[in-house]
Design an enzyme around this catalytic site. Structure first.
Site, PDB file in Angstrom:
ATOM      1  N   TRP A 134      40.989  45.064  84.756  1.00 52.65           N
ATOM      2  CA  TRP A 134      41.667  46.355  84.981  1.00 52.65           C
ATOM      3  C   TRP A 134      42.932  46.269  84.106  1.00 52.65           C
ATOM      4  O   TRP A 134      43.786  45.409  84.380  1.00 52.65           O
ATOM      5  CB  TRP A 134      42.176  46.418  86.404  1.00 52.65           C
ATOM      6  CG  TRP A 134      41.357  46.890  87.541  1.00 52.65           C
ATOM      7  CD1 TRP A 134      41.762  47.787  88.492  1.00 52.65           C
ATOM      8  CD2 TRP A 134      40.049  46.495  87.944  1.00 52.65           C
ATOM      9  NE1 TRP A 134      40.781  47.952  89.441  1.00 52.65           N
ATOM     10  CE2 TRP A 134      39.719  47.177  89.117  1.00 52.65           C
ATOM     11  CE3 TRP A 134      39.086  45.627  87.401  1.00 52.65           C
ATOM     12  CZ2 TRP A 134      38.499  47.024  89.773  1.00 52.65           C
ATOM     13  CZ3 TRP A 134      37.871  45.466  88.050  1.00 52.65           C
ATOM     14  CH2 TRP A 134      37.585  46.155  89.212  1.00 52.65           C
ATOM     15  N   TYR A 136      46.263  47.964  83.026  1.00 58.34           N
ATOM     16  CA  TYR A 136      47.162  49.082  83.261  1.00 58.34           C
ATOM     17  C   TYR A 136      48.524  48.789  82.657  1.00 58.34           C
ATOM     18  O   TYR A 136      49.314  48.043  83.234  1.00 58.34           O
ATOM     19  CB  TYR A 136      47.324  49.313  84.775  1.00 58.34           C
ATOM     20  CG  TYR A 136      46.054  49.728  85.487  1.00 58.34           C
ATOM     21  CD1 TYR A 136      45.034  50.407  84.823  1.00 58.34           C
ATOM     22  CD2 TYR A 136      45.871  49.460  86.839  1.00 58.34           C
ATOM     23  CE1 TYR A 136      43.873  50.786  85.482  1.00 58.34           C
ATOM     24  CE2 TYR A 136      44.720  49.849  87.507  1.00 58.34           C
ATOM     25  CZ  TYR A 136      43.723  50.504  86.823  1.00 58.34           C
ATOM     26  OH  TYR A 136      42.574  50.880  87.482  1.00 58.34           O
ATOM     27  N   LYS A 167      38.559  48.236  82.552  1.00 61.80           N
ATOM     28  CA  LYS A 167      38.728  49.481  83.319  1.00 61.80           C
ATOM     29  C   LYS A 167      40.065  50.054  82.917  1.00 61.80           C
ATOM     30  O   LYS A 167      41.105  49.415  83.102  1.00 61.80           O
ATOM     31  CB  LYS A 167      38.681  49.139  84.808  1.00 61.80           C
ATOM     32  CG  LYS A 167      38.768  50.318  85.747  1.00 61.80           C
ATOM     33  CD  LYS A 167      38.382  49.883  87.169  1.00 61.80           C
ATOM     34  CE  LYS A 167      38.664  50.961  88.193  1.00 61.80           C
ATOM     35  NZ  LYS A 167      39.934  50.789  88.902  1.00 61.80           N
ATOM     36  N   ILE A 168      40.040  51.243  82.335  1.00 58.25           N
ATOM     37  CA  ILE A 168      41.279  51.867  81.846  1.00 58.25           C
ATOM     38  C   ILE A 168      41.337  53.330  82.275  1.00 58.25           C
ATOM     39  O   ILE A 168      40.319  53.920  82.651  1.00 58.25           O
ATOM     40  CB  ILE A 168      41.367  51.787  80.299  1.00 58.25           C
ATOM     41  CG1 ILE A 168      40.078  52.330  79.650  1.00 58.25           C
ATOM     42  CG2 ILE A 168      41.653  50.368  79.839  1.00 58.25           C
ATOM     43  CD1 ILE A 168      40.117  52.377  78.129  1.00 58.25           C
ATOM     44  N   LYS A 169      42.504  53.904  82.172  1.00 54.23           N
ATOM     45  CA  LYS A 169      42.674  55.325  82.490  1.00 54.23           C
ATOM     46  C   LYS A 169      42.184  56.185  81.332  1.00 54.23           C
ATOM     47  O   LYS A 169      42.054  55.717  80.200  1.00 54.23           O
ATOM     48  CB  LYS A 169      44.144  55.616  82.777  1.00 54.23           C
ATOM     49  CG  LYS A 169      44.638  55.001  84.081  1.00 54.23           C
ATOM     50  CD  LYS A 169      46.018  55.521  84.439  1.00 54.23           C
ATOM     51  CE  LYS A 169      46.481  54.902  85.749  1.00 54.23           C
ATOM     52  NZ  LYS A 169      47.824  55.371  86.136  1.00 54.23           N
ATOM     53  N   GLY A 194      41.020  57.137  89.175  1.00 53.23           N
ATOM     54  CA  GLY A 194      42.374  57.641  89.431  1.00 53.23           C
ATOM     55  C   GLY A 194      42.454  58.497  90.677  1.00 53.23           C
ATOM     56  O   GLY A 194      41.504  58.575  91.456  1.00 53.23           O
ATOM     57  N   GLY A 221      36.722  55.952  92.892  1.00 51.80           N
ATOM     58  CA  GLY A 221      36.982  55.698  94.297  1.00 51.80           C
ATOM     59  C   GLY A 221      37.345  56.983  94.997  1.00 51.80           C
ATOM     60  O   GLY A 221      36.488  57.663  95.568  1.00 51.80           O
TER      61      GLY A 221
END
Lengths: 253, 253, 253, 253, 253
Positions: A134, A136, A167-169, A194, A221
């Site tokens: 992940w 961030y 896992k990125i935005k 998000g 999620g």
């Protein structure tokens, strides 16, 4: 990563918010990990993301497990740091097929997390588990954590440090996200779902954008388990992600 | 945890205040750990909580032992941190059935304690001991450490990190504590007794409130051993907690 | 601890000032560790306290050895921290019957020392050595390091962390020191001799006060080896501590 | 230490300035470690001090080797800290007969270095190597690092922590250095040569002063290899240190 | 180092910018590590520098591998620190013939990196791999990181800590770089290519200057793979570095 993929795409159900944000993200129904485990199975997700406490008490093997091995509460101020709280060996014994680890790139404590992920990645691969990062970017130095160059940097960091998936935005548009996906090379890119999007359509367009940009899938999620009909949302997402349909087609699914 | 439960409820006698607060909490009688050991046995508590020094010198096996494996004095200023001072292996050799560990969620040093608890929990389970997390949100970032959302977050943190039971403060009302208990899922919730309540009735109402909210029990220290008749207080609490009576019934016990 | 006791009392010769304070504490005679070793034997002390460098080069086995395993110079400013500089295994090989360790309770680095002592105590016991804690509340948060409640807290800390004996400063009066002794429970209390008292009588009254309060003895350094006649002082102290005489009787010894 | 002594005196050639100060200390000739190795042999030094990089590439065994196992550049500001960069095991394999380690007493990081030296000293002795401590009081708290009481404290620290020899600066006069030597007890004292002295005679008087004060010898670098005729300077120093001549006699040598 | 040399010279292709600078350094073509791997082989480089993620997914053995074992993003502010993210053992298993490690000399965290490199160097040599140090003076204390005395210090640091080769920036002129090379002794010096030079000729003159000063070669990244014709640039560099031609001759190659 193969175990998490279907048509070379993956739809992961993320549920590590209990530690990262606390129960304010939850309602009476989704506060219960058993509900999430059911949803993961019934919604035919390709993986479910749990901290070890949830995995030990609720995981039943119907869906491949991503064990999140570090974590923090959001009560702490200052430069973020998240350390390992589950050993890779333990993750394997619980039945995980991958470990997940958050790196706050740009934090004053970045080096601690890069080092820890480096060790965890090697341990995971020895035990035939995938290592998912992940990434961030966060901390005083990060003004806008979804700026295209920041997201591309996050994606690339995943590749450089040996993550099987990152896992990125979302950057907000297909073109700039394409660059992030390209920067990630052979590391598969999952969009981080998000916070719940203003509308379902907004969220689905984001997911579609990521896929069009070359992402392998999405780890979602809140946009699933906070929706009024999580199972329907799961079905729509499967149609979009795994069957590669348009938003319109998926909504008709 | 089964060894600490009776009718699925547990009444633990907490006595780790000697390190956490110093002897100012004590009087001539309760300063003596032998008195507490007697009280634990005579009061038919389901467990007694000691630091290793007390366990090594006073514990006699009549009541299951929770060994507190970290601790600090309250003389230190600044963001709280409490590190491991007893190995899990040693705790087991002393006869502990559980290890207890305090996590100051929200502290600038939170990550140190989460990491340490993560390792300790795995070691404890390997040795067939339970792992109980004292979760106390504290530090500059925490304005009110019994706010419902803070207590629910503490409870959930216990579940996420794999605690078999979590010891948290009371929110003050049944409804909000219900949410904390629900957030803790399969992790059992014990109310932290806290400082001696203004009146016995006040304290018992708090305990009753926790139980009505679904808590498994209470870990009580000062409200028992600072009371004028600790054994009677123990009897009242047993009636309330283990026999599930009302405050009024319990007081008649 | 038995090896250090006689009539259930102990008189230890402390000589760790070379590292803690530097040679300003010394004169031409007592700067020589060989002189101290002789004094320890001739003065029939129940133990002698050395850092490893002194023990390796001067200790000859005539008196039981307490090996001080951490230490610092007093040149450092800021919150005190003292880390392990001699392994427990090495202490044992040198012939030590106990390890000594200083904990600066209240220091911003307290948790480092509590953790280290915790590990050392377990290692020492495995090797059949006693673990003695020097507990000195110190740091920005400590206004008066001999206040009765501070000394009682120090004593109790020794008990809680599993010390066989605790070395603490005198509170100044018997009544308050009784509370410290009581707070230490089964952990034996040794008074820290401290800087040379204005007069011999002053010092002896302090020692007598500690004993009357229930202390097991005294770890004395400067008040013996800075005195004009150290051997006589040793004889007086033996009379006071081991033979339990009054100050007046002891002075006639 | 015996391997480094001749007539119970030792003359060591120090050459760790490359890391500690950088090449500004060097000229075209002495920048070359091969030149130093030749000088050490031709000048019949009792030992040569190298960092591991130099030892691995230039050491040839003609002179006993002191391997400096920690080091830092002088580019860093703030409280000094120097950590281990060569393992004791590796030092032994390279052929070292002693390890050297710098402790900045008084630095805010002093405890890190005391702890590290403590471990290294034990490892070195197990491998039959001597442990030599460079003790340099430094940091915000140190106003004058050659004040007699500071140098005596440095010397004593070497004894207390178990150094076989201690390398310290000169106080400037024989009387005060005598106290430092006496404070060091059975730990042998070597004067640190320091920067090139204004005149050869000045330097030789310092060395003579140290020896008269009881020092075992001198570890000299710049005052030898920065001199116009290093080999002659070596001969003069041998005469002074090993043959115990006066400055005048030595200069005639 | 022999595996990386040809005519005692070496031309390394550096590609660790993805982690150190992010994809802003890249274009559509050179963002792809497969392109770099091809370029390394086709351009007959003597080595290619990858982080472990790239090596695991793209390295094919055609060119000797330097595995960069530490790294950081440039998003972090403050004194730089870069920790190990790939074990030496893993580097060896991937097929590396050398490990690369960056030391920010002068950083407040310098001691962490010196210590880590010290351990890594020993591990690498045990596994028959070379240890290459990237030495970049940086941090508040460094005003000009290409000043001649700073670069010479960097070069010397590489020698002192046992690096087989050191990668440093160019000082800007042959004379001062000669001093750096001389300071590095038997440690081979590679010029760090740095950002793309204003013109090809400018860059080639720098390389020629380094070689004339005695450098073993150059580790070049952006000046090759950001050039319009990377393969031609590789050919020119080979001619210059390996065949030791003049800039003019090389440009005609």
């Amino acid at each position: 990563m193969a175990v998490f993929l279907e048509n070379n795409r993956g739809l992961l159900l993320a549920y590590d918010q209990g530690l990262e944000h606390g129960p304010t993200d939850f309602n009476e129904r989704n506060v219960d990990p058993a509900f999430i485990m059911e949803l993961a199975a019934a919604g035919r997700f390709n993986g479910v993301v749990f901290q070890k406490g949830l995995a030990e008490k609720y995981y039943d093997g119907r869906v491949p497990l991503v064990l999140k091995v570090n974590g923090k509460t959001n009560l702490v101020k200052g430069e973020p740091v998240s350390r390992q709280i589950c050993s890779v060996d333990h993750a394997s014994k619980i039945g995980a097929k991958a470990v997940g680890y958050t790196i706050y790139a740009g934090s004053a404590h970045e080096s601690i997390m890069l080092e820890e992920f480096g060790r965890i990645q090697e341990e995971a691969h020895k035990l035939k588990m995938a290592a998912i990062a992940w990434i961030y970017p966060r901390g005083e130095a990060i003004k806008n954590d979804t700026a295209p160059e920041i997201i591309a940097y996050a994606a690339r960091t995943g590749l450089e440090v040996g993550a099987d998936a990152v896992k990125i935005k979302y950057t907000g548009d297909v073109e700039s996200f394409k660059w992030a996906v390209r920067s990630a090379g052979k590391t598969r890119v999952f969009m981080s779902g998000g916070p719940k999007a203003p509308s379902e359509a907004d969220f689905l367009k984001q997911v579609r954008g990521c896929l069009d940009a070359g992402a392998a899938g999405v780890a979602v999620g809140r946009n699933v388990w906070q929706s009024l009909d999580p199972l329907r949302m799961a079905r729509v997402l499967r149609s979009l992600v795994i069957e590669d349909r348009s938003v319109e087609e998926a909504l008709r699914a």
